[in-house]
Design a protein around this motif. Structure first.
Motif, mmCIF file in Angstrom:
data_model
loop_
_atom_site.group_PDB
_atom_site.id
_atom_site.type_symbol
_atom_site.label_atom_id
_atom_site.label_comp_id
_atom_site.label_asym_id
_atom_site.label_seq_id
_atom_site.Cartn_x
_atom_site.Cartn_y
_atom_site.Cartn_z
ATOM 1 N N VAL A 47 -5.068 12.186 -0.372
ATOM 2 C CA VAL A 47 -5.120 10.921 -0.757
ATOM 3 C C VAL A 47 -3.838 10.012 0.056
ATOM 4 C CG1 VAL A 47 -4.583 9.085 -2.386
ATOM 5 C CG2 VAL A 47 -6.068 10.782 -3.015
ATOM 6 N N GLY A 48 -4.549 9.177 1.247
ATOM 7 C CA GLY A 48 -3.676 8.459 1.952
ATOM 8 C C GLY A 48 -3.121 9.226 3.213
ATOM 9 N N LEU A 49 -3.951 8.839 4.331
ATOM 10 C CA LEU A 49 -3.860 9.345 5.421
ATOM 11 C C LEU A 49 -2.733 9.173 6.263
ATOM 12 C CD1 LEU A 49 -5.787 10.618 7.998
ATOM 13 C CD2 LEU A 49 -5.699 8.312 8.867
ATOM 14 N N ILE A 100 -8.976 10.504 1.517
ATOM 15 C CA ILE A 100 -9.300 9.003 1.210
ATOM 16 C C ILE A 100 -8.180 8.072 1.758
ATOM 17 C CG2 ILE A 100 -10.042 7.906 -0.679
ATOM 18 C CD1 ILE A 100 -10.597 10.175 -2.269
ATOM 19 N N GLU A 101 -8.597 7.081 2.441
ATOM 20 C CA GLU A 101 -7.621 6.140 2.980
ATOM 21 C C GLU A 101 -8.169 4.726 2.707
ATOM 22 O OE1 GLU A 101 -4.190 5.927 4.251
ATOM 23 O OE2 GLU A 101 -4.732 3.900 3.872
ATOM 24 N N LEU A 102 -7.511 3.807 2.325
ATOM 25 C CA LEU A 102 -7.667 2.250 1.993
ATOM 26 C C LEU A 102 -7.592 1.372 3.362
ATOM 27 C CD1 LEU A 102 -8.848 0.462 -0.277
ATOM 28 C CD2 LEU A 102 -6.368 0.342 -0.839
ATOM 29 N N ASN A 114 -11.960 4.076 1.609
ATOM 30 C CA ASN A 114 -12.182 3.759 0.099
ATOM 31 C C ASN A 114 -10.801 3.741 -0.501
ATOM 32 O OD1 ASN A 114 -13.451 2.453 -1.828
ATOM 33 N ND2 ASN A 114 -15.207 4.247 -1.953
ATOM 34 N N ASP A 115 -10.875 2.915 -1.870
ATOM 35 C CA ASP A 115 -9.705 3.045 -2.820
ATOM 36 C C ASP A 115 -9.967 4.182 -3.361
ATOM 37 O OD1 ASP A 115 -8.266 2.823 -5.057
ATOM 38 O OD2 ASP A 115 -8.632 0.668 -5.347
ATOM 39 N N ALA A 116 -8.867 5.128 -3.204
ATOM 40 C CA ALA A 116 -9.160 6.562 -4.022
ATOM 41 C C ALA A 116 -9.277 6.224 -5.445
ATOM 42 C CB ALA A 116 -7.792 7.337 -4.083
ATOM 43 N N LEU A 117 -8.950 5.362 -6.090
ATOM 44 C CA LEU A 117 -9.410 5.193 -7.595
ATOM 45 C C LEU A 117 -10.722 4.912 -7.837
ATOM 46 C CD1 LEU A 117 -6.142 2.843 -8.623
ATOM 47 C CD2 LEU A 117 -6.593 5.252 -8.979
ATOM 48 N N ALA A 125 -1.153 15.696 -1.429
ATOM 49 C CA ALA A 125 -0.754 14.432 -0.999
ATOM 50 C C ALA A 125 0.640 13.707 -1.075
ATOM 51 C CB ALA A 125 -1.765 13.417 -1.905
ATOM 52 N N ASN A 126 0.802 12.855 -0.275
ATOM 53 C CA ASN A 126 2.101 12.177 -0.516
ATOM 54 C C ASN A 126 1.592 10.589 -1.039
ATOM 55 O OD1 ASN A 126 4.452 10.466 -0.167
ATOM 56 N ND2 ASN A 126 4.303 10.294 2.219
ATOM 57 N N LEU A 127 1.703 10.510 -2.043
ATOM 58 C CA LEU A 127 0.826 9.405 -2.827
ATOM 59 C C LEU A 127 1.380 8.075 -2.735
ATOM 60 C CD1 LEU A 127 0.266 11.300 -6.169
ATOM 61 C CD2 LEU A 127 -1.450 10.777 -4.404
ATOM 62 N N LEU A 151 0.720 -1.342 -0.055
ATOM 63 C CA LEU A 151 -0.089 -0.068 0.090
ATOM 64 C C LEU A 151 0.931 1.222 0.145
ATOM 65 C CD1 LEU A 151 -2.998 -0.864 2.399
ATOM 66 C CD2 LEU A 151 -3.096 -0.812 -0.021
ATOM 67 N N GLY A 152 2.156 0.975 -0.173
ATOM 68 C CA GLY A 152 3.162 2.272 -0.347
ATOM 69 C C GLY A 152 3.244 2.960 1.023
ATOM 70 N N GLN A 153 3.208 2.428 1.896
ATOM 71 C CA GLN A 153 2.937 2.961 3.492
ATOM 72 C C GLN A 153 4.452 3.346 3.820
ATOM 73 O OE1 GLN A 153 0.582 0.371 5.905
ATOM 74 N NE2 GLN A 153 -1.188 1.397 5.270
ATOM 75 N N CYS A 154 4.942 4.457 3.461
ATOM 76 C CA CYS A 154 6.160 5.106 3.727
ATOM 77 C C CYS A 154 5.759 6.354 4.344
ATOM 78 C CB CYS A 154 6.927 5.344 2.670
ATOM 79 S SG CYS A 154 7.938 3.724 2.225
ATOM 80 N N PHE A 155 5.667 6.728 5.568
ATOM 81 C CA PHE A 155 5.042 7.786 6.196
ATOM 82 C C PHE A 155 6.094 9.116 6.355
ATOM 83 C CE2 PHE A 155 2.044 4.735 8.526
ATOM 84 C CZ PHE A 155 1.408 4.819 7.383
ATOM 85 N N LEU A 156 5.645 10.302 6.123
ATOM 86 C CA LEU A 156 6.473 11.303 5.752
ATOM 87 C C LEU A 156 7.048 11.630 7.368
ATOM 88 C CD1 LEU A 156 7.998 13.157 4.034
ATOM 89 C CD2 LEU A 156 5.707 14.495 3.901
ATOM 90 N N LYS A 157 8.217 11.571 7.752
ATOM 91 C CA LYS A 157 8.669 12.146 9.070
ATOM 92 C C LYS A 157 9.272 13.573 9.260
ATOM 93 C CE LYS A 157 7.137 8.424 10.944
ATOM 94 N NZ LYS A 157 5.948 8.261 12.009
HETATM 95 N N1 SAM Z 1 -0.058 11.186 4.188
HETATM 96 C C1 SAM Z 1 0.658 10.205 4.866
HETATM 97 C C2 SAM Z 1 1.957 10.517 5.189
HETATM 98 O O1 SAM Z 1 2.643 11.659 4.254
HETATM 99 O O2 SAM Z 1 2.796 10.283 6.034
HETATM 100 C C3 SAM Z 1 0.739 8.808 4.320
HETATM 101 C C4 SAM Z 1 1.486 8.626 2.896
HETATM 102 S S1 SAM Z 1 1.735 7.069 2.376
HETATM 103 C C5 SAM Z 1 2.902 7.191 1.136
HETATM 104 C C6 SAM Z 1 0.488 6.421 1.420
HETATM 105 C C7 SAM Z 1 -0.714 6.219 2.066
HETATM 106 O O3 SAM Z 1 -1.796 5.923 0.980
HETATM 107 C C8 SAM Z 1 -0.932 5.043 3.105
HETATM 108 O O4 SAM Z 1 -1.713 5.429 4.322
HETATM 109 C C9 SAM Z 1 -1.800 3.926 2.300
HETATM 110 O O5 SAM Z 1 -2.430 3.082 3.262
HETATM 111 C C10 SAM Z 1 -2.677 4.625 1.378
HETATM 112 N N2 SAM Z 1 -3.424 4.161 0.205
HETATM 113 C C11 SAM Z 1 -2.741 3.162 -0.485
HETATM 114 N N3 SAM Z 1 -3.226 2.916 -1.502
HETATM 115 C C12 SAM Z 1 -4.277 3.443 -1.477
HETATM 116 C C13 SAM Z 1 -5.714 3.816 -2.348
HETATM 117 N N4 SAM Z 1 -5.762 3.002 -3.566
HETATM 118 N N5 SAM Z 1 -6.470 4.564 -2.089
HETATM 119 C C14 SAM Z 1 -6.436 5.426 -0.659
HETATM 120 N N6 SAM Z 1 -5.393 5.304 0.015
HETATM 121 C C15 SAM Z 1 -4.339 4.328 -0.356
#
Ligand code: SAM
Length: 267
Positions: free
Chosen positions: A36-38, A57-59, A82-85, A99-101, A7-13
């Motif tokens: 997009v992506g909490l 929007i967060e999945l 939901n899925d942002a798509l 967004a940090n996508l 899910l690309g979960q690299c959070f911005l620190k």
């Molecule tokens: N905004 C946060 C930050 O900057 O630390 C999180 C960014 S992280 C790169 C991407 C976020 O998008 C994750 O929380 C992930 O679960 C969520 N995500 C991944 N695929 C998604 C989708 N299809 N729709 C919505 N959110 C999604």
């Protein structure tokens, strides 16, 4: 919680890059922002302090504790699970996107954004993807993506972001890019056909336009021999001997219109 790579979960620190993104979007109390992506809400909280309203929007529902904590602190935040798509963005009525996508959906989500009305989008991408977005003709980065995006938005490279800004650290560099939506650069007779032409020619970016078109005639739903005949008849209207990677976006627009009108008129 174990962060999901899928899910690309690299959070911005690194707070400096949070600030940089927010400043580039020039958020005011009149703005309704889409994120997009909490994640853990690093961007969301800062957006909520400045904007009128923030939709996120967060999945991944495992992030609900972060969402609850943020929504109890800020009444102007709504999380859409939901899925942002799959979300109908037109219903939300935002004017900015920050967004940090999740990088695995960079391409489809960007095209989805561009189908909507917005003033400014400040977005984090994988560095190589960002370079292709701003790519100019006659460079290695110039691609289908460059033309599709520059067609109806101005693209500005804000800064490169190193892996150390995130946790966990991604394997790649990132970049913040600012998109400003505007009227298309040039007239297109048929947008679907234009996209097909882009698909066709950029499959063979080093070939001549003629060769690239013939070798990908299926992308435009034209039989190869018929396309050859059409190109032979219209060769005075366009320089088909140019290399694909050298064609400026407006030239590709012109090419698409000439082909479209010739194909349609002979149907
Ligand atoms: N905004 C946060 C930050 O900057 O630390 C999180 C960014 S992280 C790169 C991407 C976020 O998008 C994750 O929380 C992930 O679960 C969520 N995500 C991944 N695929 C998604 C989708 N299809 N729709 C919505 N959110 C999604």
């Amino acid at each position: 919680m174990k962060q999901s790579k899928k899910l690309g979960q690299c959070f911005l620190k690194d707070k400096n890059f949070v600030k940089k993104a927010i400043k580039s979007a020039d958020i005011t109390e009149n703005d309704i922002v889409l994120e997009v992506g909490l994640g853990e809400g690093a961007l969301t909280k800062e957006l909520a302090k400045l904007a009128k309203f923030v939709y996120v929007i967060e999945l991944d529902m495992r992030l609900e504790p972060f969402a609850n904590q943020i929504m109890s602190e800020f009444k102007n935040v709504k999380v859409i699970w939901n899925d942002a798509l799959k979300v109908d963005l037109k219903e939300l009525g935002f004017n900015k996107i920050v967004a940090n996508l999740p990088y695995q959906i960079s391409s489809p989500i960007t095209f989805k954004f561009l189908e909507n009305d917005f003033d400014v989008a400040v977005l984090m991408y994988q560095y190589e993807f960002a370079k292709r977005m701003i790519g100019k003709p006659d460079t290695d980065e110039y691609s289908r993506l460059s033309v599709s995006i520059q067609y109806n938005s101005d693209v500005e490279f804000i800064c490169k972001v190193p892996p150390t800004a995130f946790s966990p650290k991604p394997d790649v560099n990132s970049a913040i890019v600012k998109l400003t939506k505007r009227e298309p650069l040039f007239h297109i007779e048929n947008e679907e056909f234009f996209r097909n032409v882009l698909n066709a020619i950029f499959q063979h970016r080093n070939r001549t336009v003629k060769r690239a078109l013939i070798d990908s005639s299926h992308e435009m739903n034209i039989e190869r021999e018929r396309l050859k005949e059409i190109l032979e008849n219209i060769k005075l209207d366009f320089d088909f001997s140019e290399r694909v990677f050298k064609l400026a976006p407006e030239k590709i627009g012109e090419l698409s219109n000439i082909l479209y009108l010739n194909i349609i008129s002979k149907k």
